[in-house]
Structures are given as C-alpha cells and as structure tokens.
Design an enzyme around this catalytic site. Structure first.
Site, PDB file in Angstrom:
ATOM      1  CB  CYS A  65      14.770 106.976  51.818  1.00 57.91           C
ATOM      2  SG  CYS A  65      13.642 107.775  50.645  1.00 57.91           S
ATOM      3  CB  CYS A  68      15.948 107.398  47.544  1.00 61.38           C
ATOM      4  SG  CYS A  68      15.184 108.998  47.253  1.00 61.38           S
ATOM      5  CG  HIS A  78      12.340 111.552  50.072  1.00 56.67           C
ATOM      6  ND1 HIS A  78      13.026 110.836  49.100  1.00 56.67           N
ATOM      7  CD2 HIS A  78      11.140 111.896  49.512  1.00 56.67           C
ATOM      8  CE1 HIS A  78      12.271 110.751  48.014  1.00 56.67           C
ATOM      9  NE2 HIS A  78      11.127 111.390  48.238  1.00 56.67           N
ATOM     10  CB  CYS A  79      12.924 117.150  48.949  1.00 52.10           C
ATOM     11  SG  CYS A  79      11.917 118.537  48.342  1.00 52.10           S
ATOM     12  CB  CYS A  82      13.501 117.750  44.929  1.00 50.15           C
ATOM     13  SG  CYS A  82      13.666 119.535  45.120  1.00 50.15           S
ATOM     14  CB  CYS A  85      17.537 111.340  49.837  1.00 52.47           C
ATOM     15  SG  CYS A  85      16.305 110.177  50.505  1.00 52.47           S
ATOM     16  CG  HIS A  92      11.194 122.604  48.083  1.00 55.96           C
ATOM     17  ND1 HIS A  92      11.962 121.916  47.161  1.00 55.96           N
ATOM     18  CD2 HIS A  92      10.331 123.362  47.365  1.00 55.96           C
ATOM     19  CE1 HIS A  92      11.580 122.250  45.939  1.00 55.96           C
ATOM     20  NE2 HIS A  92      10.596 123.128  46.039  1.00 55.96           N
ATOM     21  CB  CYS A  93      13.421 128.023  49.255  1.00 54.84           C
ATOM     22  SG  CYS A  93      13.087 129.802  49.198  1.00 54.84           S
ATOM     23  CB  CYS A  99      16.010 121.089  47.836  1.00 54.97           C
ATOM     24  SG  CYS A  99      14.649 120.181  48.575  1.00 54.97           S
TER      25      CYS A  99
END
Length: 275
Positions: A65, A68, A78-79, A82, A85, A92-93, A99
C-alpha cells in the site's frame, strides 16, 4: 442488547497492521531514494520475506500500500473512506459509519441478529392492533396509521436483515469476507476462494471464540490478532497462527522458513503498488 451491539459496531475502531508491516525509516528512505525499479522491488522483497504473508495481488505480486507505506498482511485491504489499511476488512458499512473488519465483525453479526429479533418484537406487539383494524374494531383515528406503519416497516426491515444475516452466516461458515467472496484471495498457486476455510466449526471459533457462553455478547473473543490466519493447505507446524508467535518477533523472524525461500528464489515474484 440491540443498543449495545450497535454501539460496539459503531465505536470499535478498525484494527490496523502493526509496525512490523510498516516500512521502517531507513527502509522507506532507501526505497524513496532508489530510482531503479528492480532495486525497489528487491528492497520490498527483503522486507516481505521476513513477514507471515501468503497472499498476493491479482497479478501475483506482493501487495504493498503506497498510501500507508506498508506491506499488507493477509486479508488486509485499504479503505478509501477511513483512509487506512484495515485487518481482515469485510466492507465499509454506511449504516454504522465504520469499517467492518477483524475488530468488530462479531459485533456486526450480533447487531444484525438482535435487529432481526427487535423487528419481530415490534411486529408481534402491534399485530393484535392490526387484527382489530382488519375487523373494524379499531377507532377511526390517526392511531390506525401508526399501527400499519410500524407493522409493515418492521416486516420490511426483518426481511432485509434476514437476507443480509443469512449471507454473512454463509460467509462465516466458508471463512470468507465480503471482499473475498467477490474476488478470491490469490496464493502462491493461484486464486483460491477456500484458502482460509478450515472447517465450519473452526471457522466459527475464529470469529466468536472458544467460549460459547460469550458468543451472544458483544465482547471481543475472536481468535488471533488479525495479522495471520490458518490456511487450508498448510499443516499446523507451518501455520503462523498456530505456531509460536515468537518467530515473527521484532527481529523479523527466521530466514529459514520454506515459504520465504520460495519467495526469495521465485523469479515470478513482483511488486505491485496498490492504493
């Protein structure tokens, strides 16, 4: 319990990789100062071969990544929301604005189950008034619209939650995340959707823990630390989760590991910079 699980699903921060997976200051400096792609690749290979990593990118490359500045552990993604990672990221809700991953996946499942029970409770509470409305015994005022609204909303949410909860139960039984269900994890021998499937019972224990008395309570009981997971194709002595965790100490672990040797001499190993 509904409020408790919802609180835990929302306010439990997602777990992130530990420092062993981050590039050290010297490694990062060497990597950024190096202009040759082959040399950069070798720097990352030297770091990755000391870590318990068995999955690769879809191209067969080592997963890195660039945001990060870390080598991703197995099942880590990785999100973009957010901006970090997340270990064993599921998705992701937006409903919990968080997350769903290793640290709160159990809480999310319990939240779905208690939400279903709450919908059943509401529907059962107003059903008697719905029957009175149906036979014309309910007074002709605004209350009848409240009864109809509560009943149909409760039933609608129950049906939606039932399908979602059933899908996640299937994922737990198969030991897959939502991301892995859509895109199979890639191992040394290629993609394998059942790479982490070690049997239904062990899969349940990974999420809910060994103490069945705590399965229905939103307390963290999941096995491991989210960095390494048992593999279906590895025996117990080769499995980093079941083996001594000392081999993955801060010194980088042993270089005699058979997997490390394969990675070091495998000419097909490449580095893929993932966002």
């Amino acid at each position: 319990m509904f409020c408790w699980t919802y609180w835990k699903a929302i306010f439990t921060p997602p777990s992130t990789p530990c420092k062993k997976f981050h590039l050290s200051f010297s490694d990062k400096e060497r990597y950024e100062m190096e202009d040759r792609p082959d040399a950069q690749k070798q720097i990352l290979i030297d770091i990755a071969k000391k870590l318990p990593i068995f999955t690769r990118a879809q191209s067969g490359a080592i997963r890195f990544c660039d945001r990060c500045q870390l080598i991703k552990p197995d099942r880590c993604h990785h999100c973009s929301v957010c901006e970090t990672c997340v270990l064993k990221m599921d998705h992701h809700c937006p409903w919990v604005n968080n997350c769903v991953g290793f640290s709160n996946y159990k809480f999310f499942l319990l939240f779905l189950s208690y939400s279903m029970l709450y919908c059943v409770f509401i529907a059962a509470s107003v059903f008697q008034y719905f029957l009175k409305f149906w036979v014309g015994e309910l007074p002709n005022d605004h209350a009848k619209f409240h009864v109809l609204f509560l009943l149909f909303v409760a039933l609608m949410f129950f049906v939606s939650l039932m399908f979602l909860f059933g899908y996640h139960c299937w994922l737990v039984a198969k030991n897959r995340s939502t991301l892995e269900a859509f895109s199979a994890p890639v191992f040394h021998n290629g993609p394998d959707r059942n790479g982490f499937n070690v049997g239904v019972r062990k899969n349940l224990i990974q999420v809910f823990g060994e103490d069945k008395r705590l399965w229905l309570f939103p307390v963290f009981t999941s096995q491991g630390d989210g960095h390494y997971f048992p593999l279906r194709t590895l025996c117990e002595s080769q499995n980093p989760l079941l083996a001594s965790e000392g081999r993955w100490g801060e010194d980088g672990g042993s270089d005699d590991d058979s997997t490390d040797g394969e990675m070091e001499h495998d000419p097909s190993v490449t580095i893929d910079i993932e966002s």
